[in-house]
Scaffold this active site. Structure first.
Site, PDB file in Angstrom:
ATOM      1  CB  THR A 121      -0.906   0.034   1.243  1.00 23.43           C
ATOM      2  OG1 THR A 121      -1.580   1.293   1.319  1.00 23.43           O
ATOM      3  CG2 THR A 121      -0.114  -0.142   2.530  1.00 23.43           C
ATOM      4  CE1 TYR A 145      -3.766  -1.954   4.897  1.00 28.34           C
ATOM      5  CE2 TYR A 145      -3.532   0.335   4.225  1.00 28.34           C
ATOM      6  CZ  TYR A 145      -3.691  -1.003   3.911  1.00 28.34           C
ATOM      7  OH  TYR A 145      -3.776  -1.390   2.590  1.00 28.34           O
TER       8      TYR A 145
END
Length: 340
Positions: A121, A145
């Site tokens: 990501t 995250y």
């Protein structure tokens, strides 16, 4: 036609994973899916594909699966992806993303799987110093995250240095849209990404869309993001897998188009695609949100000759609206049958 190989796709019943499964099938490959169906749906997996319901953090299960066939590559999509949830429940993210990935990588090495493609990501960059963002930009995540994905990238780098496993980490920017042929879409009920949220509002699944800040240092005052069509992203995975199979070294690639769209531009595009107007409600900026996040995708384009097929915002939004309407119609039909 390229050699037909067997690919294990984790999280293949989810949004991005299911589109990758379609891209692999379109390329003529055999696919097996592992998914615990906590957020994915069984119907997203084509009938020709074996679905194993289970957790990729289950070492015994993964070991049995990898021993059952000769897998050429693992594509790893399984994990948790909601940034605010990662702040509220970091241990869930370090378990589902980092610890489970470590278990899967260990099993891959033990089984002699030679290649591993990892779903990472742009959150690993945190708040970037410069736009567009290249792969060599500093990695300073601002939430669990992002850290959970960056930690997995490091596990892969260290493992590749010590073993024969070669890998690619693909850092996604903002993924949106749906398969143009209508074979898959985004089934996640609790959407957090702007285009999905806006589409839900456009088809009556939610009442409004919040615009977080209208005073950013951007052309229209709203945040700018690099949106990539999910089918283009799936194609990039297949191309990177082919690159590794040609003997390329392990690498990291940004996945975006190198251009951004503002929140206002996205909402206007959804209005046009859906034939109505979404209610906008302005809200304060969210802490940690950067004004703009735009990829430099040059490394990916140079390495594999990747050329997006669905790269304009109108196409991304139109396929997202069509996919959402199709899923809503299916749900309504199923509910009607249940009441007969």
């Amino acid at each position: 036609m390229a050699e037909r190989i067997h690919v294990l796709v984790t999280g293949g019943a989810g949004y991005i994973g299911s589109h990758a499964v379609l891209a692999l099938i379109d390329a003529g490959h055999r696919v097996t899916v592992i998914d615990d169906l906590s957020t994915g749906v069984r119907a997203a997996v084509p009938g020709s594909v074996e679905l194993i319901v289970g957790d990729v953090g289950d070492r015994a299960l993964v070991g049995r699966v990898l021993a059952s066939a000769r897998f050429d590559t693992i594509m790893h999509f399984a994990g948790s992806i909601v940034v605010p949830e990662s702040v509220a429940d970091p241990l869930k993210y370090y378990r589902n993303n980092t610890a489970a990935s470590r278990t899967l990588i260990e099993a891959a090495v033990a089984a002699g799987v030679p290649r591993f493609v990892f779903s990472s990501t742009a959150a690993v960059y945190g708040v970037p110093e410069a736009i567009p963002i290249g792969e060599d930009a500093p990695t300073r995540p601002i939430n669990p995250y992002g850290w959970s994905k960056l930690m997995t990238e490091q596990i892969l780098r260290d493992t590749s240095a010590a073993t024969g496993l070669r890998h690619a980490s693909l850092r996604y920017f903002n993924v949106a849209g749906a398969d143009p042929a209508g074979r898959a879409g985004q089934c996640t009920p609790e959407a957090t990404h702007l285009i999905k949220v806006a589409v839900q509002a456009a088809i009556g699944k939610r009442g409004h869309v919040e615009v977080f800040g209208d005073d950013w240092p951007t052309a229209d005052g709203t945040g700018v993001r690099d949106y990539i069509h999910v089918s283009d992203l799936a194609d990039a995975h297949v191309a990177v897998m082919a690159l590794l199979r040609r003997g390329a070294a392990s690498a990291t690639f940004n996945c975006g188009y190198g251009r951004g769209a503002s929140v206002r531009q996205v909402l206007d595009a959804v209005d046009r695609a859906a034939g109505g107007r979404i209610e906008r409600r302005h809200a304060p900026r969210r802490p940690g949100d950067p004004p703009a996040l735009v990829a430099d995708p040059g490394r990916l384009m140079r390495a594999v000759g990747w050329t997006p097929r669905h790269g304009d915002l109108a196409t991304i939004v139109a396929t997202a609206v069509a996919g959402a309407r199709k899923l809503a119609a299916k749900a309504a039909s199923a509910a009607a049958r249940a009441h007969v």
